[in-house]
Design a protein around this motif. Structure first.
Motif, PDB file in Angstrom:
ATOM      1  N   ARG A  77      16.040   5.184   0.892  1.00 44.98           N
ATOM      2  CA  ARG A  77      15.211   5.508   2.121  1.00 44.98           C
ATOM      3  C   ARG A  77      14.463   5.970   2.264  1.00 44.98           C
ATOM      4  O   ARG A  77      14.527   7.366   1.609  1.00 44.98           O
ATOM      5  N   ARG A  78      13.526   6.079   3.366  1.00 44.30           N
ATOM      6  CA  ARG A  78      12.369   7.102   3.092  1.00 44.30           C
ATOM      7  C   ARG A  78      13.146   8.285   4.090  1.00 44.30           C
ATOM      8  O   ARG A  78      13.817   7.941   5.646  1.00 44.30           O
TER       9      ARG A  78
ATOM     10  N   THR B 112      11.163  -4.584  -0.610  1.00 40.16           N
ATOM     11  CA  THR B 112      11.656  -3.254   0.720  1.00 40.16           C
ATOM     12  C   THR B 112      11.773  -4.327   1.990  1.00 40.16           C
ATOM     13  O   THR B 112      11.964  -4.904   2.581  1.00 40.16           O
TER      14      THR B 112
ATOM     15  N   GLY C 101       9.302  -1.308   5.398  1.00 41.04           N
ATOM     16  CA  GLY C 101       8.727  -0.229   4.610  1.00 41.04           C
ATOM     17  C   GLY C 101       9.658   0.791   4.262  1.00 41.04           C
ATOM     18  O   GLY C 101       9.089   2.211   3.903  1.00 41.04           O
ATOM     19  N   ALA C 102      10.803   0.839   5.018  1.00 44.70           N
ATOM     20  CA  ALA C 102      12.098   2.102   5.194  1.00 44.70           C
ATOM     21  C   ALA C 102      12.815   2.103   4.205  1.00 44.70           C
ATOM     22  O   ALA C 102      12.627   3.478   3.809  1.00 44.70           O
ATOM     23  N   THR C 103      13.164   1.187   3.278  1.00 42.71           N
ATOM     24  CA  THR C 103      14.090   1.188   2.856  1.00 42.71           C
ATOM     25  C   THR C 103      13.473   0.139   1.205  1.00 42.71           C
ATOM     26  O   THR C 103      13.081  -0.638   1.752  1.00 42.71           O
ATOM     27  N   ALA C 104      14.066   0.759   0.103  1.00 44.34           N
ATOM     28  CA  ALA C 104      13.650  -0.395  -0.797  1.00 44.34           C
ATOM     29  C   ALA C 104      15.117  -0.389  -1.590  1.00 44.34           C
ATOM     30  O   ALA C 104      15.705   0.484  -2.063  1.00 44.34           O
TER      31      ALA C 104
ATOM     32  N   TYR D  84       7.646   5.274 -11.235  1.00 46.87           N
ATOM     33  CA  TYR D  84       8.069   4.344  -9.174  1.00 46.87           C
ATOM     34  C   TYR D  84       7.481   4.755  -8.675  1.00 46.87           C
ATOM     35  O   TYR D  84       7.352   5.326  -7.858  1.00 46.87           O
TER      36      TYR D  84
ATOM     37  N   PHE E 103       7.372   4.150  -4.397  1.00 49.90           N
ATOM     38  CA  PHE E 103       8.503   3.267  -3.553  1.00 49.90           C
ATOM     39  C   PHE E 103       8.063   1.673  -2.989  1.00 49.90           C
ATOM     40  O   PHE E 103       6.966   1.025  -2.692  1.00 49.90           O
ATOM     41  N   GLY E 104       9.175   0.884  -3.794  1.00 45.92           N
ATOM     42  CA  GLY E 104       8.941  -0.879  -3.359  1.00 45.92           C
ATOM     43  C   GLY E 104       7.886  -1.355  -3.679  1.00 45.92           C
ATOM     44  O   GLY E 104       8.627  -3.010  -3.967  1.00 45.92           O
TER      45      GLY E 104
END
Lengths: 379, 280
Positions: free
Chosen positions: A102-103, A292, A296-299, B52, B54-55
């Motif tokens: 998570r960001r 995500t 786009g806050a968690t991946a 990598y 993110f996402g």
């Protein structure tokens, strides 16, 4: 009740009730007991509540592109060959999460996956399966890097092997030197005896844990006749192998035939469906999948089974390295039977025959290997 | 079986912050990453990292920085796919996941007291850059140092200023060519192997390091053969799909080898059997 604790490498006799009691003890000890059971017209691996969940009195018929269950005339618990699933899914599952992110204010915050904490007992593991597990051990924990997830799933597994009595029409473990008799890697190994007395099992003790368990289960010494009967079971299996793989100089056979016309011929039949790689107990290819949430806050990053039969498998910017099915089939079979030996010191094939049975068009790898060999002049 | 307990999970990245972005070309950029907690990125020239975003996903990228400056990690990336395009959108201060370094290295120790011949095609100059920087910093360890680089057009030079700086030295030979150009370009228009044909070589004392598209390396090897450079003195950097970088995922298999651990740098005579097989 305490029974004599057998020595390691000794063999004892267990009746059907004794086996039931053995499974119950494993469950009481907190093991997740997994073994063969019938579902959707096939023998699959699932949790066993007791021996009644085993495929009692069920046999199978296997041929290229064909798998059918049949009713046996007896009450055998292990009277069939391997089904579509191998035990690789226990240690190398079709899909696992690698981590979540998570960001955070200071950058991504990573949540690693906890190690797998379970006690797993595998029941009815065939010799080819034990060999396949040993092959995958070399891939995931035998090299410089160790696959953490595999290692945590693999640790402390209790294995009850079964020596094969009735190979299927697609089996060829005898010619691969991987069966039908389990040679190691088990805590206990059963040979099921259906005639010449009551339904019984000759049990070979492979470990201290196996001996400890047997000491809690009613058992008897195995007689000379029982030993002979058990040997006859695997001897008959060896004699009844449905197929044969000639492994002489197999590595150089494949390396010398990378441009053989047979590859184009088999590609005419191959659908590129990936069935062979999914049922194979040693195939280890995987890919990663990233997702995500909408904001786009968690991946999340997952690892999933992959197959060298897909175009994506060899994709680098601009295209696939192996766009033709000819090249993809050649990659799979050459890896399995030849380059695997260079990589891991063993063949990647254990002769289980699954890739033949579950190929929708019935491609037979023993036939493909023989076709390459047919063109090699006899020395 | 006694299963080894891993000290760390090789599939889990560490995160590093982008301290600078250099725009090389419209679709090529260079990242300077700051080592977390000042630990430093130790690597050998020729190795790569799994990066990598993110996402978006992860890609193998060669290290293009100076091995004598481990305090920063440098990668030069072309935006060609979904992941690298997402990476192109990142800015100074953003974080990136890093796993590595992985893979084999250029044989710089074995090349001591030999002539070093670098042959680069396009972005292939990036994986060679750490080796070139090393050779120039430790110049006395080697005899001649020759850099031959080819680009598609005069608009496609990568590390142009640096190539010009190297070329201005008296102890390095640098030749640059482009595949095509309009009449305003007064430099050499040819393919890289043509430069090999013309350069002064001592084939028995040359170590050749090649990186670029496979077709370019194929012709370069042929030219080196013609000049009498033995196969065991030629080293190539190969590229294949990679999902893990540590030999688990199976994607990068090149014959019996894994590009991620047996490569990316190979001594040519060891892969010659594979090098000319199509779709292997």
């Amino acid at each position: 009740m305490v029974h004599p604790r057998p020595d390691i490498n000794a063999s004892v006799l267990l009746l059907r009730d004794g086996l039931a009691s053995l499974l119950q003890h494993l469950r009481d000890d907190g093991y997740l007991v997994v073994g063969p059971t019938v579902r959707d017209g096939a023998i699959v691996h699932d949790q066993l509540r007791g021996i009644e969940d085993l495929p009692v009195g069920v046999g199978d018929e296997q041929a290229p592109g064909r798998y059918r269950l049949r009713r046996r005339a007896d009450q055998a618990l292990f009277g069939y060959a391997v089904g579509p699933q191998s035990h690789k899914r226990e240690f190398f599952p079709p899909s696992i999460r690698l981590f979540q992110l998570r960001r955070g204010a200071g950058g991504p915050v990573l949540t690693p996956e906890p190690p797998i904490d379970r006690k797993l007992a595998l029941i009815g593991v065939r010799s080819c399966e034990l060999q396949a597990i040993a092959v995958q051990d070399r891939v995931f924990v035998g090299g410089h890097h160790v696959d953490a997830d595999y290692a945590s799933r693999r640790r402390g597994v209790f294995v009850v092997a079964v020596n094969c009595g009735e190979p299927s029409g697609t089996c060829f473990c005898a010619s691969m030197g991987t069966g039908p008799r389990a040679s190691g890697g088990f805590d206990l190994a059963l040979t099921e005896l259906l005639s010449g007395g009551p339904h019984r099992f000759v049990v070979e003790v492979g470990s201290a844990a196996g001996a400890d368990l047997l000491a809690r289960v009613e058992h008897a010494p195995a007689s000379e006749a029982d030993h002979a009967a058990a040997s006859a079971v695997t001897a008959a299996a060896t004699a009844n192998m449905g197929r044969h793989m000639d492994t002489r100089d197999i590595k150089s056979l494949f390396y010398a035939n990378q441009e053989h016309p047979r590859w184009a011929q088999v590609a005419e039949r191959c659908l590129g469906c990936t069935n062979c790689t999914l049922v194979c107990p040693t195939c280890f290819c995987s890919t990663t999948v990233d997702t995500t949430d909408l904001a786009g806050a968690t991946a999340t990053r997952e690892r999933r089974w992959d197959s060298c039969f897909t175009l994506d498998h060899s994709y680098v910017h601009g295209g696939s390295v192996r766009p033709s099915l000819r090249a993809r089939y050649r990659q799979w079979l050459t890896h399995k039977l030849a380059s695997w030996i260079d990589q891991y010191g063993t063949s990647g094939c254990v002769g289980c025959g699954r890739c033949i049975t579950w190929c929708p068009v019935g491609i037979d790898i023993t036939e493909e290997a023989a076709a390459l060999r047919a063109d090699v002049p006899v020395a | 079986m006694t299963t080894p307990i891993p000290l760390f999970d090789p599939m889990v990245p560490a995160f590093a912050r982008i301290s600078r972005v250099d725009r090389e070309l419209p679709d090529v950029f260079t990242w300077h990453l700051a080592a977390p907690s000042g630990a430093g990125f130790s690597f050998a020239p020729g190795q790569f990292n799994m990066l990598y975003a993110f996402g978006a996903g992860e890609v193998p990228i060669s290290i293009s920085g100076d091995p004598n400056r481990p305090e920063e990690l440098v990668h030069t990336i072309r935006a060609v796919g979904a992941v690298t395009r997402a990476m192109q959108g990142l800015r100074k201060g953003d974080t990136i996941g890093v796993r590595g370094p992985f893979g084999s290295a250029w044989p710089l120790a074995e090349a001591r007291d030999q002539d070093l011949l670098f042959v680069a095609g396009g972005l292939g100059v990036a994986p060679l850059r750490p080796a070139i920087l090393h050779a120039l910093a430790a110049r006395s360890l080697y005899r001649r140092v020759i850099v031959l680089a080819g680009f598609r057009s005069p608009a496609d030079f990568i590390f142009r200023k640096e190539l010009e700086r190297w070329r201005s030295r008296f102890d390095v030979t640098v030749e640059v060519t482009v595949d095509r150009a309009d009449t305003s370009f007064r430099g050499t228009v040819a393919v890289v192997p043509a430069l090999i044909a013309e350069v002064e070589l001592d084939p028995a004392a040359t170590v050749a390091l090649l990186c670029g598209p496979e077709v370019m390396m194929r012709f370069a090897v042929r030219e080196l053969e013609r000049r009498g450079v033995p196969h065991e003195r030629i080293h190539v950097s190969m590229e294949r799909s990679m999902k893990c970088g540590v030999g688990f995922c199976g994607h990068c298999q090149y014959g019996p080898t894994f590009v991620c651990k047996d490569g990316p740098v190979y001594r040519f005579d060891r892969i010659e059997r594979l090098f000319y097989v199509r779709e292997i």
